[in-house]
Scaffold this motif. Structure first.
Motif, PDB file in Angstrom:
ATOM      1  N   VAL A  54       0.825  -1.208   0.000  1.00  0.00           N
ATOM      2  CA  VAL A  54       0.000   0.000   0.000  1.00  0.00           C
ATOM      3  C   VAL A  54       0.862   1.261   0.000  1.00  0.00           C
ATOM      4  O   VAL A  54       0.344   2.363   0.136  1.00  0.00           O
ATOM      5  CB  VAL A  54      -0.985   0.020   1.188  1.00  0.00           C
ATOM      6  N   MET A 103       1.983  -8.902   3.167  1.00  0.00           N
ATOM      7  CA  MET A 103       1.515  -7.523   3.001  1.00  0.00           C
ATOM      8  C   MET A 103       2.485  -6.515   3.584  1.00  0.00           C
ATOM      9  O   MET A 103       3.069  -6.754   4.629  1.00  0.00           O
ATOM     10  CB  MET A 103       0.186  -7.307   3.736  1.00  0.00           C
ATOM     11  N   PRO A 134      -3.779  -7.191   9.899  1.00  0.00           N
ATOM     12  CA  PRO A 134      -4.229  -8.480   9.373  1.00  0.00           C
ATOM     13  C   PRO A 134      -4.074  -9.611  10.390  1.00  0.00           C
ATOM     14  O   PRO A 134      -3.091  -9.658  11.131  1.00  0.00           O
ATOM     15  CB  PRO A 134      -3.319  -8.701   8.167  1.00  0.00           C
ATOM     16  N   THR A 188       1.760  -2.966   4.942  1.00  0.00           N
ATOM     17  CA  THR A 188       0.533  -2.253   5.287  1.00  0.00           C
ATOM     18  C   THR A 188       0.704  -0.754   5.492  1.00  0.00           C
ATOM     19  O   THR A 188      -0.284  -0.049   5.689  1.00  0.00           O
ATOM     20  CB  THR A 188      -0.096  -2.856   6.559  1.00  0.00           C
ATOM     21  N   SER A 198      -1.651   1.891   7.568  1.00  0.00           N
ATOM     22  CA  SER A 198      -2.990   1.356   7.811  1.00  0.00           C
ATOM     23  C   SER A 198      -3.122   1.019   9.289  1.00  0.00           C
ATOM     24  O   SER A 198      -2.158   0.613   9.938  1.00  0.00           O
ATOM     25  CB  SER A 198      -3.232   0.109   6.956  1.00  0.00           C
ATOM     26  N   ASP A 227      -7.251  -9.608   3.761  1.00  0.00           N
ATOM     27  CA  ASP A 227      -7.237 -10.442   4.967  1.00  0.00           C
ATOM     28  C   ASP A 227      -8.518 -11.277   5.057  1.00  0.00           C
ATOM     29  O   ASP A 227      -8.475 -12.464   5.393  1.00  0.00           O
ATOM     30  CB  ASP A 227      -7.069  -9.563   6.203  1.00  0.00           C
ATOM     31  N   TRP A 268       2.479  -9.853   7.636  1.00  0.00           N
ATOM     32  CA  TRP A 268       2.510  -8.435   7.301  1.00  0.00           C
ATOM     33  C   TRP A 268       3.580  -7.679   8.069  1.00  0.00           C
ATOM     34  O   TRP A 268       4.029  -8.107   9.119  1.00  0.00           O
ATOM     35  CB  TRP A 268       1.150  -7.788   7.546  1.00  0.00           C
ATOM     36  N   VAL A 322      -6.297  -3.594   2.761  1.00  0.00           N
ATOM     37  CA  VAL A 322      -5.657  -4.523   3.700  1.00  0.00           C
ATOM     38  C   VAL A 322      -6.697  -5.459   4.323  1.00  0.00           C
ATOM     39  O   VAL A 322      -6.512  -6.671   4.370  1.00  0.00           O
ATOM     40  CB  VAL A 322      -4.872  -3.747   4.785  1.00  0.00           C
ATOM     41  N   GLN A 323      -7.808  -4.893   4.758  1.00  0.00           N
ATOM     42  CA  GLN A 323      -8.853  -5.700   5.394  1.00  0.00           C
ATOM     43  C   GLN A 323      -9.509  -6.654   4.397  1.00  0.00           C
ATOM     44  O   GLN A 323      -9.772  -7.813   4.721  1.00  0.00           O
ATOM     45  CB  GLN A 323      -9.910  -4.797   6.034  1.00  0.00           C
ATOM     46  N   ASN A 364      -6.930   0.899   4.865  1.00  0.00           N
ATOM     47  CA  ASN A 364      -7.573  -0.238   5.519  1.00  0.00           C
ATOM     48  C   ASN A 364      -8.504  -0.997   4.589  1.00  0.00           C
ATOM     49  O   ASN A 364      -8.657  -2.217   4.727  1.00  0.00           O
ATOM     50  CB  ASN A 364      -8.358   0.236   6.746  1.00  0.00           C
TER      51      ASN A 364
END
Length: 163
Positions: free
Chosen positions: A6, A35, A44, A37, A40, A21, A49, A17-18, A14
């Protein structure tokens, strides 16, 4: 392996990422997911991550990944192209407070239209289908960044040698 990045923009991403996940949690994604992140705030639960990853590790992750999913920052989706991967690009959107405006959306749309070598997902609910059908969708697509450096260097070397 699926690699998600990201970038390092200070606003959280988010939404992406969410979603990844959740796809891992639900068994939609069965392979390993790594990941980056950034800033964020969602952490996860089903994917490996790190907030930030050193550049050389990023390059290695991109090279090892079957699928690379990035935000709409040009550096993040050009790197996969340079190693022959067709990235899934999920641009950050202003309406979700992921960026200050929608320049990533506009830029990703333009690159997809002009170059035809990235897959743009603006509606996060379409990410599952893009991942599931990735191999079929990318079959026959150009997986290059459009750089002519090798060609230029060969021609330049020939000119120098002829001098």
């Amino acid at each position: 392996m699926i690699f998600v990045t990201v970038g390092t923009h200070e606003q959280p991403f988010n939404r992406l990422v969410q979603k990844v996940d959740e796809l891992k949690r639900d068994g939609i994604i069965r392979e390993e997911v790594v990941m980056q992140t950034g800033f964020s705030t969602y952490e996860p639960q089903y994917c490996q991550w790190s907030k930030l990853i050193p550049y050389q590790q990023m390059v290695q992750n991109v090279a090892n990944a079957r699928i690379v999913i990035t935000h709409g920052g040009p550096a993040s989706f050009i790197m996969p192209l340079q190693v022959g991967k067709i990235p899934i690009v999920v641009p950050r959107q202003h309406q979700y407070d992921e960026h200050v405006n929608d320049h990533q959306v506009e830029f990703a749309r333009n690159v997809a239209e002009r170059m035809g070598n990235i897959l743009v997902v603006e509606d996060i609910e379409k990410l599952e289908q893009m991942i599931t059908d990735y191999d079929e969708i990318t079959k026959g697509m150009r997986n290059e960044s459009g750089s002519h450096n090798l060609e230029f260097n060969r021609e330049f070397e020939e000119i120098v040698n002829n001098l």
